[in-house]
Motif scaffolding. Sequence first.
Motif, PDB file in Angstrom:
ATOM      1  N   ALA A 227     -72.109  -9.401  30.739  1.00 58.73           N
ATOM      2  CA  ALA A 227     -71.340 -10.189  29.856  1.00 58.73           C
ATOM      3  C   ALA A 227     -71.310 -11.621  29.498  1.00 58.73           C
ATOM      4  O   ALA A 227     -71.468 -12.132  30.731  1.00 58.73           O
ATOM      5  N   LEU A 228     -71.648 -12.251  28.586  1.00 56.39           N
ATOM      6  CA  LEU A 228     -71.078 -13.487  28.358  1.00 56.39           C
ATOM      7  C   LEU A 228     -69.728 -13.900  27.899  1.00 56.39           C
ATOM      8  O   LEU A 228     -69.375 -13.335  26.798  1.00 56.39           O
ATOM      9  N   VAL A 229     -69.027 -14.501  28.515  1.00 57.46           N
ATOM     10  CA  VAL A 229     -67.588 -14.537  28.236  1.00 57.46           C
ATOM     11  C   VAL A 229     -67.099 -15.823  28.158  1.00 57.46           C
ATOM     12  O   VAL A 229     -67.138 -16.962  28.828  1.00 57.46           O
ATOM     13  N   GLY A 230     -66.483 -16.068  27.029  1.00 53.07           N
ATOM     14  CA  GLY A 230     -65.807 -17.546  26.541  1.00 53.07           C
ATOM     15  C   GLY A 230     -64.365 -17.828  26.931  1.00 53.07           C
ATOM     16  O   GLY A 230     -64.216 -17.860  28.198  1.00 53.07           O
ATOM     17  N   GLY A 231     -63.638 -17.343  26.319  1.00 53.67           N
ATOM     18  CA  GLY A 231     -62.058 -17.669  26.348  1.00 53.67           C
ATOM     19  C   GLY A 231     -61.513 -17.170  27.831  1.00 53.67           C
ATOM     20  O   GLY A 231     -60.856 -17.620  28.400  1.00 53.67           O
ATOM     21  N   ALA A 232     -61.848 -15.670  27.999  1.00 58.74           N
ATOM     22  CA  ALA A 232     -61.287 -14.964  29.188  1.00 58.74           C
ATOM     23  C   ALA A 232     -62.030 -15.556  30.271  1.00 58.74           C
ATOM     24  O   ALA A 232     -61.798 -15.050  31.549  1.00 58.74           O
ATOM     25  N   SER A 233     -63.177 -16.696  30.326  1.00 62.78           N
ATOM     26  CA  SER A 233     -63.612 -17.026  31.615  1.00 62.78           C
ATOM     27  C   SER A 233     -62.808 -18.422  32.248  1.00 62.78           C
ATOM     28  O   SER A 233     -63.264 -18.780  33.254  1.00 62.78           O
ATOM     29  N   LEU A 234     -61.935 -18.687  31.483  1.00 60.99           N
ATOM     30  CA  LEU A 234     -61.339 -20.117  31.695  1.00 60.99           C
ATOM     31  C   LEU A 234     -60.244 -19.871  32.996  1.00 60.99           C
ATOM     32  O   LEU A 234     -59.904 -20.955  33.624  1.00 60.99           O
ATOM     33  N   THR A 235     -59.832 -18.666  33.234  1.00 57.65           N
ATOM     34  CA  THR A 235     -58.907 -18.444  34.365  1.00 57.65           C
ATOM     35  C   THR A 235     -59.494 -17.719  35.344  1.00 57.65           C
ATOM     36  O   THR A 235     -60.209 -16.385  34.755  1.00 57.65           O
ATOM     37  N   ALA A 236     -59.363 -17.827  36.564  1.00 58.30           N
ATOM     38  CA  ALA A 236     -59.631 -16.849  37.600  1.00 58.30           C
ATOM     39  C   ALA A 236     -59.204 -15.532  37.322  1.00 58.30           C
ATOM     40  O   ALA A 236     -60.099 -14.337  37.418  1.00 58.30           O
ATOM     41  N   ASP A 237     -57.972 -15.141  36.839  1.00 57.63           N
ATOM     42  CA  ASP A 237     -57.469 -14.130  36.899  1.00 57.63           C
ATOM     43  C   ASP A 237     -58.153 -13.201  35.657  1.00 57.63           C
ATOM     44  O   ASP A 237     -58.803 -11.975  36.015  1.00 57.63           O
ATOM     45  N   SER A 238     -58.329 -13.750  34.688  1.00 56.53           N
ATOM     46  CA  SER A 238     -58.808 -13.072  33.651  1.00 56.53           C
ATOM     47  C   SER A 238     -60.454 -12.705  33.747  1.00 56.53           C
ATOM     48  O   SER A 238     -61.104 -11.581  33.419  1.00 56.53           O
ATOM     49  N   PHE A 239     -60.925 -13.849  34.326  1.00 60.11           N
ATOM     50  CA  PHE A 239     -62.493 -13.570  34.465  1.00 60.11           C
ATOM     51  C   PHE A 239     -62.817 -12.661  35.662  1.00 60.11           C
ATOM     52  O   PHE A 239     -63.618 -11.781  35.393  1.00 60.11           O
TER      53      PHE A 239
END
Length: 252
Positions: A227-239
């Motif tokens: 996956a290429l992830v934008g918004g959800a890659s900005l914090t370690a928790d969500s990424f």
Amino acid sequence: MSNRPFIVGNWKMNGNRAMLAEARAIDRGAARCPGVRVGIAPPFTLVNTMADAVQAALIGAQDCHAEASGAFTGDISAAMLADAGAQFVIVGHSERRALHGENDAAVKAKAEAALAAGLEVIVCVGETEAERDAGKAEKVVCKQLDGSLPQGEGVAARVTVAYEPVWAIGTGRVPSVEDVGAMHRAIRARLSAIYGEDGAGVQILYGGSVNAKNAEELLGADEVGGALVGGASLTADSFLAIVLAAAGPGAE
Ligand code: PGA
């Protein structure tokens, strides 16, 4: 190329040095998931520092110029990115195509420059909502692949394709798993037509509103290699939740 799922964070025009803490946390999570390749593409300003700060994660950039050097004020070449410690570069993101007028030929030239500099390249393609509604999604994406992918002997091993429907980027809307699978199968067929046998080994990422909740389902679709992830890659928790979804059962 690797058979491991590839999960790449595209930070877009977000991030400052304070956010290196997130990158370090992502890196620690990546080290705990050796079955997943984890990449982060921060803005240019952080590529060098982040490359020095991480061990398990790959660091890349979000764009590069097609020339290696010269009178191109404000631009950054692939060779400079490699020198800064980048291992890959994303080219042809729909925001570059739409906001900077990059056409397929420009994207291809950038991809070739990236390979020449020793980087891996992630080439983005994807249809607009109007194109999908008109039943032209596969046709549009195949045309983008034909025009944007770098050519040449041994090239496919360093190419990844990211399928990102424009209407799914940053909107919270995602295609059905069936539609993702159908498009990824069409992309696979085109890759085989373009690269011959080597086309089978090219990873195809899905991108567009991937998050912790939908990652497992989207990653399970046919021919989805990451996956290429934008918004959800900005914090370690969500990424890292997405990285864990890619790692599969048993990972923590
Ligand atoms: P999004 O962005 O995950 O925020 O939708 C994806 C991308 O543009 O690469």
